[in-house]
Structures are given as structure tokens and as C-alpha cells.
Scaffold this active site. Sequence first.
Site, PDB file in Angstrom:
ATOM      1  N   GLY A  11       0.815  -1.215   0.000  1.00  0.00           N
ATOM      2  CA  GLY A  11       0.000   0.000   0.000  1.00  0.00           C
ATOM      3  C   GLY A  11       0.848   1.265   0.000  1.00  0.00           C
ATOM      4  N   ASN A  12       0.277   2.327   0.560  1.00  0.00           N
ATOM      5  CA  ASN A  12       0.960   3.624   0.572  1.00  0.00           C
ATOM      6  C   ASN A  12       2.329   3.549   1.243  1.00  0.00           C
ATOM      7  OD1 ASN A  12      -1.135   4.965  -0.686  1.00  0.00           O
ATOM      8  ND2 ASN A  12      -2.147   5.491   1.228  1.00  0.00           N
ATOM      9  N   CYS A 125       3.308   7.574  12.690  1.00  0.00           N
ATOM     10  CA  CYS A 125       3.815   8.831  12.121  1.00  0.00           C
ATOM     11  C   CYS A 125       3.730   9.959  13.148  1.00  0.00           C
ATOM     12  CB  CYS A 125       3.086   9.186  10.834  1.00  0.00           C
ATOM     13  SG  CYS A 125       1.289   9.275  10.999  1.00  0.00           S
ATOM     14  N   THR A 162      -4.433   1.758   7.437  1.00  0.00           N
ATOM     15  CA  THR A 162      -4.302   2.868   8.402  1.00  0.00           C
ATOM     16  C   THR A 162      -5.644   3.148   9.056  1.00  0.00           C
ATOM     17  OG1 THR A 162      -2.511   3.833   7.141  1.00  0.00           O
ATOM     18  CG2 THR A 162      -3.705   5.323   8.585  1.00  0.00           C
TER      19      THR A 162
HETATM   20  N1  LIG Z   1      -0.510   5.864   5.818  1.00  0.00           N
HETATM   21  C1  LIG Z   1       0.083   6.391   6.875  1.00  0.00           C
HETATM   22  O1  LIG Z   1       0.105   7.617   7.067  1.00  0.00           O
HETATM   23  C2  LIG Z   1       0.808   5.518   7.855  1.00  0.00           C
HETATM   24  C3  LIG Z   1       1.833   6.085   8.623  1.00  0.00           C
HETATM   25  C4  LIG Z   1       2.491   5.277   9.540  1.00  0.00           C
HETATM   26  C5  LIG Z   1       2.139   3.944   9.691  1.00  0.00           C
HETATM   27  N2  LIG Z   1       1.121   3.425   8.946  1.00  0.00           N
HETATM   28  C6  LIG Z   1       0.776   2.008   9.116  1.00  0.00           C
HETATM   29  O2  LIG Z   1       1.302   1.317   7.997  1.00  0.00           O
HETATM   30  C7  LIG Z   1       0.449   0.228   7.622  1.00  0.00           C
HETATM   31  C8  LIG Z   1       0.051   0.390   6.145  1.00  0.00           C
HETATM   32  O3  LIG Z   1      -0.681   1.581   5.984  1.00  0.00           O
HETATM   33  P1  LIG Z   1      -1.113   2.085   4.523  1.00  0.00           P
HETATM   34  O4  LIG Z   1      -1.671   3.445   4.695  1.00  0.00           O
HETATM   35  O5  LIG Z   1       0.001   1.830   3.591  1.00  0.00           O
HETATM   36  O6  LIG Z   1      -2.315   1.068   4.244  1.00  0.00           O
HETATM   37  P2  LIG Z   1      -2.682   0.340   2.861  1.00  0.00           P
HETATM   38  O7  LIG Z   1      -2.497   1.300   1.745  1.00  0.00           O
HETATM   39  O8  LIG Z   1      -4.016  -0.293   3.061  1.00  0.00           O
HETATM   40  O9  LIG Z   1      -1.544  -0.772   2.751  1.00  0.00           O
HETATM   41  C9  LIG Z   1      -1.563  -2.004   3.426  1.00  0.00           C
HETATM   42  C10 LIG Z   1      -1.126  -3.055   2.443  1.00  0.00           C
HETATM   43  O10 LIG Z   1      -0.873  -4.265   3.116  1.00  0.00           O
HETATM   44  C11 LIG Z   1      -1.397  -5.323   2.326  1.00  0.00           C
HETATM   45  N3  LIG Z   1      -1.689  -6.401   3.279  1.00  0.00           N
HETATM   46  C12 LIG Z   1      -2.538  -6.408   4.294  1.00  0.00           C
HETATM   47  N4  LIG Z   1      -2.467  -7.588   4.962  1.00  0.00           N
HETATM   48  C13 LIG Z   1      -1.550  -8.327   4.315  1.00  0.00           C
HETATM   49  C14 LIG Z   1      -1.017  -9.622   4.502  1.00  0.00           C
HETATM   50  N5  LIG Z   1      -1.447 -10.411   5.495  1.00  0.00           N
HETATM   51  N6  LIG Z   1      -0.058 -10.055   3.633  1.00  0.00           N
HETATM   52  C15 LIG Z   1       0.374  -9.258   2.628  1.00  0.00           C
HETATM   53  N7  LIG Z   1      -0.090  -8.020   2.404  1.00  0.00           N
HETATM   54  C16 LIG Z   1      -1.037  -7.566   3.227  1.00  0.00           C
HETATM   55  C17 LIG Z   1      -2.623  -4.753   1.651  1.00  0.00           C
HETATM   56  O11 LIG Z   1      -2.864  -5.484   0.459  1.00  0.00           O
HETATM   57  P3  LIG Z   1      -4.203  -5.268  -0.414  1.00  0.00           P
HETATM   58  O12 LIG Z   1      -4.124  -3.857  -0.933  1.00  0.00           O
HETATM   59  O13 LIG Z   1      -4.046  -6.248  -1.514  1.00  0.00           O
HETATM   60  O14 LIG Z   1      -5.345  -5.499   0.510  1.00  0.00           O
HETATM   61  C18 LIG Z   1      -2.172  -3.343   1.377  1.00  0.00           C
HETATM   62  O15 LIG Z   1      -1.519  -3.249   0.122  1.00  0.00           O
HETATM   63  C19 LIG Z   1      -0.743   0.284   8.581  1.00  0.00           C
HETATM   64  O16 LIG Z   1      -0.529  -0.638   9.620  1.00  0.00           O
HETATM   65  C20 LIG Z   1      -0.719   1.707   9.111  1.00  0.00           C
HETATM   66  O17 LIG Z   1      -1.297   1.815  10.390  1.00  0.00           O
HETATM   67  C21 LIG Z   1       0.467   4.181   8.020  1.00  0.00           C
END
Ligand SMILES: NC(=O)c1ccc[n+]([C@@H]2O[C@H](COP(=O)([O-])OP(=O)(O)OC[C@H]3O[C@@H](n4cnc5c(N)ncnc54)[C@H](OP(=O)(O)O)[C@@H]3O)[C@@H](O)[C@H]2O)c1
Length: 316
Positions: A11-12, A125, A162
Amino acid sequence: MFLKTAILGSGNIGCDLLCKVEKSPILSCSMFVGRTEGSSGLQFAERRGTAVYDNGVEALFNNLDRFDLVFDATSAAAHLAHAPKLIAAGKTIVNLTPAPKGILCVPMLNGDQVLTESNVNMITCGGQASLPILAAIRRVHENIDYIEVVSSIAAKSAGAATRLNLDQYLNTTESAITKFTGCDSVKAVLNINPAKPSVDMQTAVSALITHPNIDGLITEINSAVKSVQKYVKGYKIIVEPYVDGTRLFTMIRVTGQGGYLASYAGNLDIITSSAVNIAERLSVGVSKGVVREIDTRDKFTNGFDSRELAEPLELG
Ligand SMILES: NC(=O)c1ccc[n+]([C@@H]2O[C@H](COP(=O)([O-])OP(=O)(O)OC[C@H]3O[C@@H](n4cnc5c(N)ncnc54)[C@H](OP(=O)(O)O)[C@@H]3O)[C@@H](O)[C@H]2O)c1
């Protein structure tokens, strides 16, 4: 020689991380792993020439010789399920989910104390943005009565995981604030802002202190900001610390380097840059084959560790 890493989660965060790893002189990404064939994240990585896999954590267990360290950018629940198995397989994890596992880490505060750990928790973050400032406030004041940290991020930068992890975001941010300041009256807030154009990542920090010492604080905060800027270039104070009675207030903006999303997404930048900084420092031990103790104790802790009040680490 590069340390081979795998990015789990497409993801992001996973995509922004890939951009950062590509620029690292020490790390390489040998596997980029998602779970949905043809997802936009997998396509993004494939276009950059990275080997992609769509069968999730199974891909890692089928290719254990292809990586030494895993960046986990999935969800908190997924991390809890696969982290123990990856550690048992001898892998080191840098965890970017807010799952309550692993040792809480801010590179400029305790980066040197986590280098033999098998699971390093990069908090959130908002945590990475606020904790350097809060630790500076704590160094100048014996006690902080109350802390409030309000982060605002652009909706476009907050993926499904997230949004799913909001409770874990709040709990882990608050636990880390208690760990690094000793203050147990803490509130974290996350505002996912749908405004267009997208808003920059900003974090407002308030603290209630009986006798605030603003003069002593300015030097500490300037030093903390310089330390963070060594690994997060867009980290900046945008409201200088000021005192109103017993309330101390300051505000930070993080401008992203435009890796995956545009510069408003400092929330991606601050945690991916912090994770890469720690992975680069862990790489020395990993490549020398330092045996990491497989420690079943849970290092995720609320306990205040006064060692973390030390001066900001000098990062090269
Ligand atoms: N965005 C932010 O600002 C931010 C900042 C700091 C930390 N985080 C943390 O970072 C993590 C990701 O956030 P994000 O915003 O990038 O969310 P996201 O865009 O939904 O990305 C998560 C990714 O993980 C994949 N995924 C989920 N479960 C999986 C598994 N069991 N095996 C393999 N792939 C898996 C999903 O695949 P699919 O797309 O195919 O479902 C998705 O591509 C979260 O835990 C969030 O709390 C986010």
C-alpha cells in the site's frame, strides 16, 4: 554489499518505503509482497523493476534465502499473526504497523539501543513527529502533568490498513509517549483530513507543566530538530514553542520527499525514513551474522526508561 530486504505490504507505506530503500547505499529490496494480483502497489513496484509477489507472507516463507530483514507495512492484526513465525525463521523485522509488539523506537532517541533486537517497532507517524520534541521537553522538566498530540494527515495518504488501525494508532502513540517521557496522562488524536488539495502532515504538541522553562527548552528543541533532520529532511517546527500559563505549545510540519505521493504526505515520509535509518544501522549486525536472541518476552512496554532522556543521538 547490500543488505537484502523484503517489503511486506503493497500500500501507501510499502510503496513509499520502496522509493526510500532504492536510494539507500546499504539496503536493497529483493522482494515486494502484497496479496492481491495486479494491485496498484504491485504494479508500481513492478514498473520499477522490483520482484513482486501476490501471495502474502507465504511468498516470504517460500523464499527465505532471498532476504534478511522484513519491513512490515501491512496491518496491526496481520503483524501479530506473522511476526513470531518470521522471527522464529531467523529474520529481523522493522515494523511500521502500530501493532503492540516489538521494541518502541525513535531513531534519534534510542536507535543505538535496539540494534540486537529482532522486532523493532517504529510506533506511528504522529509518534515519530512528536516524540523528539516531547523528550526534549522532558529533559528540561522534572515532570509533565499532561500531554496531548494531535496529528493531521491527508485522507489520500491514509490507506485501508491505516483506517482499520486507528485504535492501535492511538494506543501505540500514547504508550510510546509514556515510555519516552514518564508522563502517563496522555492523549493522542489523528485527524484524517479529506480537504483538496491535500493538507500537509502537521502535528500539534501541547504539554501541561507546573513551571514551564521556555528559555531552557529552546536549545533542547533546536538540537532535537537538527537530529531528526539528519534522517527526515522535511521535519520542521512551524509554531515556535510558547507558554500560556502552565500550557506549553508547539507545532511541527513534515514535508515529504515526494517518493510515492506528493510532498503533503510527510506522514509516509517520517515513518519510512525512520524505518530505513534503523534498517541501515541494523544491517551491520545482520550482515556479520550476529545471532539475534529469539526473545519471547514482549518488549512493547509502557515503562518509562530514563536512558531515553539522554541527549539526542549524533546520527551520521
Ligand atoms: N498511511 C500512513 O500515514 C501511515 C503512517 C504510519 C504507519 N502506517 C501504518 O502502515 C500500515 C500500512 O498503511 P497504509 O496506509 O500503507 O495502508 P494500505 O495502503 O491499506 O496498505 C496495506 C497493504 O498491506 C497489504 N496487506 C494487508 N495484509 C496483508 C497480509 N497479510 N499479507 C500481505 N499483504 C497484506 C494490503 O494489500 P491489499 O491492498 O491487496 O489489501 C495493502 O496493500 C498500517 O498498519 C498503518 O497503520 C500508516
